[in-house]
Design an enzyme around this catalytic site. Structure first.
Site, PDB file in Angstrom:
ATOM      1  CB  SER A  31      -0.877  -0.024   1.257  1.00 15.77           C
ATOM      2  OG  SER A  31      -1.430   1.251   1.496  1.00 15.77           O
ATOM      3  CE1 TYR A  47      -3.137  -0.004   4.660  1.00 19.36           C
ATOM      4  CE2 TYR A  47      -3.733  -2.276   5.175  1.00 19.36           C
ATOM      5  CZ  TYR A  47      -3.439  -1.283   4.244  1.00 19.36           C
ATOM      6  OH  TYR A  47      -3.448  -1.582   2.902  1.00 19.36           O
ATOM      7  CE  LYS A  91      -1.324  -4.698   3.414  1.00 15.96           C
ATOM      8  NZ  LYS A  91      -1.499  -6.029   2.814  1.00 15.96           N
TER       9      LYS A  91
HETATM   10  C1  WQD Z   1      -9.490   9.649   1.070  1.00 12.51           C
HETATM   11  C2  WQD Z   1      -9.680  11.137   1.316  1.00 12.51           C
HETATM   12  C3  WQD Z   1      -9.891  11.714   3.634  1.00 12.51           C
HETATM   13  C4  WQD Z   1     -13.688   9.579   4.242  1.00 12.51           C
HETATM   14  C5  WQD Z   1      -6.916   4.563   2.874  1.00 12.51           C
HETATM   15  C6  WQD Z   1      -5.807   3.672   3.328  1.00 12.51           C
HETATM   16  C7  WQD Z   1      -5.072   3.107   2.140  1.00 12.51           C
HETATM   17  C8  WQD Z   1      -6.044   2.455   1.212  1.00 12.51           C
HETATM   18  C9  WQD Z   1      -7.122   3.458   0.795  1.00 12.51           C
HETATM   19  C10 WQD Z   1      -6.038   0.137   1.762  1.00 12.51           C
HETATM   20  C11 WQD Z   1      -8.872  11.653   2.495  1.00 12.51           C
HETATM   21  C12 WQD Z   1     -11.179  12.012   2.892  1.00 12.51           C
HETATM   22  C13 WQD Z   1     -12.522  10.105   3.691  1.00 12.51           C
HETATM   23  C14 WQD Z   1     -14.729  10.457   4.637  1.00 12.51           C
HETATM   24  C15 WQD Z   1     -13.408  12.329   3.920  1.00 12.51           C
HETATM   25  N1  WQD Z   1      -6.634   1.335   1.835  1.00 12.51           N
HETATM   26  N2  WQD Z   1     -12.401  11.458   3.528  1.00 12.51           N
HETATM   27  N3  WQD Z   1     -14.556  11.807   4.459  1.00 12.51           N
HETATM   28  O1  WQD Z   1      -7.112   7.464   3.869  1.00 12.51           O
HETATM   29  O2  WQD Z   1      -6.331   7.999   1.477  1.00 12.51           O
HETATM   30  O3  WQD Z   1      -6.336   5.669   2.251  1.00 12.51           O
HETATM   31  O4  WQD Z   1      -7.759   3.891   1.976  1.00 12.51           O
HETATM   32  O5  WQD Z   1      -5.068  -0.184   1.152  1.00 12.51           O
HETATM   33  O6  WQD Z   1      -4.152   2.165   2.647  1.00 12.51           O
HETATM   34  O7  WQD Z   1      -4.896   4.446   4.084  1.00 12.51           O
HETATM   35  O8  WQD Z   1      -8.506   6.790   1.851  1.00 12.51           O
HETATM   36  O9  WQD Z   1     -10.862   6.960   1.268  1.00 12.51           O
HETATM   37  O10 WQD Z   1     -10.217   6.987   3.728  1.00 12.51           O
HETATM   38  O11 WQD Z   1      -9.698   8.979   2.314  1.00 12.51           O
HETATM   39  O12 WQD Z   1     -13.282  13.570   3.776  1.00 12.51           O
HETATM   40  O13 WQD Z   1     -15.827  10.037   5.149  1.00 12.51           O
HETATM   41  O14 WQD Z   1     -11.059  11.377   1.627  1.00 12.51           O
HETATM   42  O15 WQD Z   1      -9.596  12.750   4.575  1.00 12.51           O
HETATM   43  O16 WQD Z   1      -8.447  12.987   2.189  1.00 12.51           O
HETATM   44  P1  WQD Z   1      -7.023   7.092   2.428  1.00 12.51           P
HETATM   45  P2  WQD Z   1      -9.893   7.373   2.334  1.00 12.51           P
END
Ligand code: WQD
Length: 334
Positions: A124, A149, A153
């Site tokens: 990741s 997490y 990895k």
């Molecule tokens: C994306 C953006 C949030 C939810 C994670 C893991 C990564 C991979 C993908 C597994 C960010 C914003 C999110 C919400 C929001 N998973 N957000 N409101 O954190 O980039 O990555 O998921 O492999 O390993 O770390 O993804 O989709 O949670 O967030 O504003 O309800 O959306 O702040 O900027 P992230 P995400």
């Protein structure tokens, strides 16, 4: 070629198995249904009309792994099986290290005992921590991970490097995913997190469906064009095709340790996602700006050049495709 796919019924595992079967690979699947559903097996059969073998079980159970290898002539393994909720990992670090690290040690042991040394490992972009600069290359510094997490990895990547150093007849490809979203065009398989989604896009689709009232946008004071977080979203089918390319690479090379980013190279903000989703699906997504989420970073997107050059892999789906397909899946699911 017969491939063992662990975590076969998961979001990325299921989409990858569809592409493997459609590329005439033979698949033996393993899943413990801790974050997936058995019905996905029928959906994969419906999409591909191909046969495959499946075992229910846990990678922490050496017996089930040994049974699979003794009953099938496995030639390669793609390892997806892991817990992957960033927030949850902060609350449950021990469970994450046992499940995400010990299970891989078990797998490597059984692979070695059966003289199978070809492995694609699902890693990741979180191994880069808070990147010093973007776009991120594979040579960018890793470490400084902000949650168990991501650290789990990183640990496995180190284990695989040490393994290869000890025995260079291993043939390993580490794939660092950016943000997979979207779903298979059929709408039969997609992202189905247990409970309230932690990730942005499945949360957006549940708001659009009326299952959740509005989206919380976690902060708009980041150092980005509109203040909201920027990420490299990649269509899950593109990601699946990247795994087929990785297997082809390992088939050709016979040994080595290879590391690739799988992303599009383009960063989109949370507001870009909301606006594009509303436009392509002609549906409103109410949202509120709230405080930042612990552990989030401003901006994270890939330099995808190395995968393009060495795997002949380039993501082909657009953000519009991703968000149309994500909504199509949500509409089809109960
Ligand atoms: C994306 C953006 C949030 C939810 C994670 C893991 C990564 C991979 C993908 C597994 C960010 C914003 C999110 C919400 C929001 N998973 N957000 N409101 O954190 O980039 O990555 O998921 O492999 O390993 O770390 O993804 O989709 O949670 O967030 O504003 O309800 O959306 O702040 O900027 P992230 P995400």
């Amino acid at each position: 070629m017969k491939i063992l796919v662990t975590g076969m019924c998961g979001y990325i595992g299921s989409h990858t198995v569809v592409e493997l079967l459609q590329n005439n690979y033979e698949v033996v699947g393993l899943d413990n249904f801790s974050n997936s559903k058995r019905e996905v097996l029928d959906k994969i059969k419906q999409i591909t009309n191909k046969e495959f073998k499946f075992y229910e079980g846990d990678m922490l159970d050496k017996n089930i792994l040994q049974t699979i290898f003794s009953e099938n002539k496995i030639e390669a393994v793609i390892d997806f099986a892991a817990y992957k909720a960033v927030g949850e990992s902060v609350q449950k670090p021990v469970e994450y290290y046992i499940n995400n690290v010990s299970s891989v040690l078990n797998l490597l042991n059984v692979m070695k005992e059966n003289d199978v040394k070809t492995l694609v490992f699902s890693s990741s972009a979180t191994v880069y921590g808070n990147p010093e600069k973007v776009p991120i290359k594979e040579t960018s510094k890793t470490g400084g991970t902000t949650n168990p997490y991501g650290t789990s990895k990183l640990f496995v990547e180190k284990i695989l490097e040490d393994l290869y150093k000890s025995d260079n007849t291993w043939n390993i490809c580490i794939l660092r995913y950016f943000n997979p979203i979207g779903a298979h065009k059929s709408g039969l398989i997609g992202e189905e997190p247990n409970g309230i989604p932690a990730n942005l896009v499945p949360y957006v689709t549940k708001v659009a469906k009326g299952k959740l009232e509005y989206l919380n946008v976690f902060g708009n004071d980041y150092n980005t064009k509109d203040g909201t977080g920027v990420r490299d979203y990649i269509h899950v089918v593109d990601l699946a095709l990247g795994h087929v390319k990785a297997i082809e690479k390992l088939k050709k090379e016979k040994q080595g340790l290879y590391i690739y980013n799988l992303g599009t190279g383009t960063g989109y903000s949370v507001l870009d996602i909301i606006n594009t989703f509303e436009k392509v699906n002609n549906i409103k997504v109410p949202y509120k700006i709230v405080e930042r989420r612990e552990g989030d970073i401003d901006s994270c997107y890939s330099n995808p050049e190395k995968a393009k050059k060495e795997l002949n892999f380039t993501a082909k789906y657009t953000l519009e495709d991703m968000l149309k397909d994500a909504w199509n899946y949500e509409k089809n699911s109960h």
